[in-house]
Enzyme design. Structure first.
Site, short mmCIF file in Angstrom:
data_model
loop_
_atom_site.label_atom_id
_atom_site.label_comp_id
_atom_site.label_asym_id
_atom_site.label_seq_id
_atom_site.Cartn_x
_atom_site.Cartn_y
_atom_site.Cartn_z
N HIS A 78 40.50 -15.27 -17.95
CA HIS A 78 39.73 -14.06 -18.24
C HIS A 78 39.89 -13.73 -19.73
O HIS A 78 40.97 -13.90 -20.28
CB HIS A 78 40.20 -12.89 -17.37
CG HIS A 78 39.27 -11.72 -17.44
ND1 HIS A 78 39.27 -10.85 -18.51
CD2 HIS A 78 38.29 -11.30 -16.60
CE1 HIS A 78 38.32 -9.94 -18.31
NE2 HIS A 78 37.72 -10.18 -17.16
N GLU B 272 31.24 -15.15 -18.36
CA GLU B 272 31.48 -13.75 -18.67
C GLU B 272 31.45 -13.54 -20.19
O GLU B 272 32.50 -13.61 -20.84
CB GLU B 272 32.85 -13.32 -18.16
CG GLU B 272 32.99 -13.33 -16.66
CD GLU B 272 33.89 -12.18 -16.22
OE1 GLU B 272 33.45 -11.39 -15.39
OE2 GLU B 272 35.01 -12.08 -16.74
P1 PGA Z 1 32.81 -5.30 -16.09
O1 PGA Z 1 34.02 -6.34 -16.12
O2 PGA Z 1 32.08 -5.49 -14.79
O3 PGA Z 1 33.46 -3.96 -16.20
O4 PGA Z 1 31.93 -5.61 -17.25
C1 PGA Z 1 33.85 -7.66 -15.71
C2 PGA Z 1 35.12 -8.43 -15.92
O5 PGA Z 1 35.84 -8.19 -16.88
O6 PGA Z 1 35.46 -9.30 -15.11
#
Ligand code: PGA
Length: 242
Positions: free
Chosen positions: A91, A163
């Protein structure tokens, strides 16, 4: 067709008591079990969740790259293998705040698979790279993929979540056309490693208003939700709203 994955990343939120109430409320409110729902609470709640999670699956938010021993404050894959089915890995918050490199992430993926936990590998570029244009984005993401997945990794037991860092927690998700470009990059890189089809998820400001856009996309196999998953009512509506 495989199930649509809905991953809730609760991050560093909720006390133990709050997470107990959250889980109970979510179970009562989610009436549609077609999705594969993966809850990733804080480590303090893993054991409680594992016993009370019902048909949902449990994921840990991260694990150490080592198996056991001198890692004060860390948790290893072998310690949670009896509790968790999935683990988020790579992440951007871990990469940035804990200086995690692709090499460390590769170690984590290996150790997770050794312990029969399915890694959810997160990749994504920051705004600086995005502003330089798509060729730079492609180069960056290709490197992340090549450095953290190799032929020793079982791509049958792996999920990849795109992401983009600029979309996380900002309220501004990536467009479908941005995501399409990135899916092509991921598929191209995976082809060099294996013939298996790895589910590709999207994460970054997924909410009630936009979740169906991703759900309806034939190449997006799931969503990873941070902020919007913290309220069980919102998460239940995202899951129920098919
Ligand atoms: P968010 O976070 O939905 O608040 O944008 C997603 C993540 O960090 O996995």
């Amino acid at each position: 067709m495989s199930k649509f994955f809905v991953v809730a990343n609760l991050k560093m939120n909720k006390s133990f008591n709050e997470s107990v109430i959250y889980l109970e409320s979510l179970i009562q409110n989610v009436t549609n079990y077609d999705d594969e729902i993966i809850l990733c609470p804080s480590n303090i709640s893993l054991e409680y969740f594992s016993k009370n999670i019902g048909k949902f699956k449990l994921g840990i938010q991260d694990v150490d790259q080592r198996d056991q021993g001198q890692g004060t404050g860390s948790i290893s894959a072998s310690q949670v293998k009896d509790l968790c089915t999935f683990s988020i890995v790579g992440h951007s918050e871990r990469r940035i705040q804990f200086n995690e490199t692709d090499e460390i992430i590769l170690q984590k993926i290996k150790i997770l698979q050794k312990n029969d936990i399915i890694p959810i590998l997160c990749i994504g570029e920051d705004l600086n790279i995005r502003k330089k244009g798509f060729p730079e984005v492609e180069k960056f993401l290709s490197n992340q993929i090549k450095n953290s997945i190799n032929k020793q990794i079982n791509t049958n037991n792996l999920l990849i979540a795109y992401e983009p860092i600029w979309a996380i927690g900002t309220g501004k998700s990536a467009s479908i056309s941005d995501i399409n470009d990135v899916i092509n990059v991921i598929e191209k890189n995976l082809k060099d490693i294996s013939d298996n089809k790895v589910p590709i998820l999207y994460g970054g400001s997924v909410n009630e208003q936009n979740s169906n856009l991703f759900r309806e996309h034939e190449k997006i196999s799931g969503i990873l939700i941070g902020s919007a998953s913290l309220d069980y009512k919102i998460l239940s509506r995202i899951i129920n709203n098919k």
